[in-house]
Enzyme design. Sequence first.
Site, PDB file in Angstrom:
ATOM      1  N   LEU A 105      -2.359  -3.817  13.224  1.00 33.74           N
ATOM      2  CA  LEU A 105      -3.375  -4.788  14.298  1.00 33.74           C
ATOM      3  C   LEU A 105      -2.946  -4.658  15.522  1.00 33.74           C
ATOM      4  CD1 LEU A 105      -3.398  -7.808  11.826  1.00 33.74           C
ATOM      5  CD2 LEU A 105      -5.181  -6.333  11.950  1.00 33.74           C
ATOM      6  N   THR A 127      -2.406   1.344  10.201  1.00 28.86           N
ATOM      7  CA  THR A 127      -2.892   1.342  11.672  1.00 28.86           C
ATOM      8  C   THR A 127      -2.554  -0.237  12.173  1.00 28.86           C
ATOM      9  OG1 THR A 127      -4.631   2.998  11.241  1.00 28.86           O
ATOM     10  CG2 THR A 127      -5.033   1.613  13.297  1.00 28.86           C
ATOM     11  N   TYR A 146       6.346   3.778  -6.343  1.00 25.09           N
ATOM     12  CA  TYR A 146       7.027   3.680  -4.781  1.00 25.09           C
ATOM     13  C   TYR A 146       8.445   4.625  -5.260  1.00 25.09           C
ATOM     14  CZ  TYR A 146       3.585   0.026  -3.966  1.00 25.09           C
ATOM     15  OH  TYR A 146       2.508  -0.729  -3.490  1.00 25.09           O
ATOM     16  N   PHE A 201      -1.995  -4.182   3.067  1.00 24.00           N
ATOM     17  CA  PHE A 201      -2.140  -4.166   4.663  1.00 24.00           C
ATOM     18  C   PHE A 201      -2.376  -5.343   5.280  1.00 24.00           C
ATOM     19  CE2 PHE A 201      -3.190   0.616   3.458  1.00 24.00           C
ATOM     20  CZ  PHE A 201      -1.949   0.816   3.104  1.00 24.00           C
ATOM     21  N   PRO A 202      -1.779  -6.410   5.154  1.00 25.54           N
ATOM     22  CA  PRO A 202      -2.140  -7.516   5.835  1.00 25.54           C
ATOM     23  C   PRO A 202      -1.906  -7.645   7.170  1.00 25.54           C
ATOM     24  CG  PRO A 202      -0.020  -8.113   4.796  1.00 25.54           C
ATOM     25  CD  PRO A 202      -0.567  -6.684   4.130  1.00 25.54           C
ATOM     26  N   LEU A 203      -1.090  -6.725   7.741  1.00 24.51           N
ATOM     27  CA  LEU A 203      -0.764  -6.394   9.135  1.00 24.51           C
ATOM     28  C   LEU A 203      -1.177  -5.205   9.631  1.00 24.51           C
ATOM     29  CD1 LEU A 203       3.027  -7.632   9.114  1.00 24.51           C
ATOM     30  CD2 LEU A 203       0.837  -9.026   9.765  1.00 24.51           C
TER      31      LEU A 203
END
Length: 292
Positions: free
Chosen positions: A221, A219, A64, A213-215
């Site tokens: 949610l 793209t 990162y 990518f929990p949200l």
Amino acid sequence: MSGRQQTTFTLPGTSVTLNRMGYGAMQLAGPHVFGPPKDRAMAVTVLRDAVEWGVNHIDTADFYGPHVTNQILREALHPYNGLTIVTKVGGVRGPAGEWLPAQEPTELEKGVHDNLRNLGVDVLDVVNLRVWGGVSSPTEGSIAERFEALAKLQQRGLIRHLGLSNVTAKQVEEALTIAPVVGVQNQYNLASREDDALIDTLAAKGIAYVPFFPLGGFTPLQSSTLSEVAARLNATPMQVALAWLLHRSPNILLIPGTSSVEHLRENLAAAELVLPEKELQELDGIGALAKE
């Protein structure tokens, strides 16, 4: 299951107990996770506030930036008292910011040493083997040589615990024949439910599951049902999406990331959000619709 959930999880075979709401450091780097942030002082503040507000599990990677996020972590939090820093190896960044695989044993060892140097530690708490391939649908194939390389570094005392990222159920089973696995990090959220069976299998083994990518990731949610439930509960859609993950299974640990103190506070508040049974059923239906 509705009501409040357990707030901590102990990694299998260890005495490491993590608060289930953690923090992902990916967004502390510059645009597209490349180069320095616009406001380094704010990045430091976000990290220190996260810890002050109860986060003891921080997810990072030396690619990162590259190196930038780990260097900010070191500035803000070293020597990491009471914290568990989870990093990953298996990738590098090209000169224009390309995400490139670095899966050879020698490359994995270099990644471990890069993390040690930039975090300023002699041993890494947890290192995930980040397997290259499709993100929402990981690619099958043996990971034995790669995981064995990390197991050897663990035996040398450079790594305390091992994990996996972007893997299939078969790859998890293969890794477990080589060395203990404390956690698996794959894509999973309200709409992306491919890992439902894997989550339950890992829960039975006492292994953590950490959705990236929990949200929704790149793209975000978007769901009218999610928005309606959030409005009823006087919460944001993203808070409801995070709370649903905590309700989904007790082995799920969250690492939402942000470079904003305000957004950080919102994310952490999701751990206190109670989802009634009716709302849980509505939210579960989002995943069913996504599969159709």
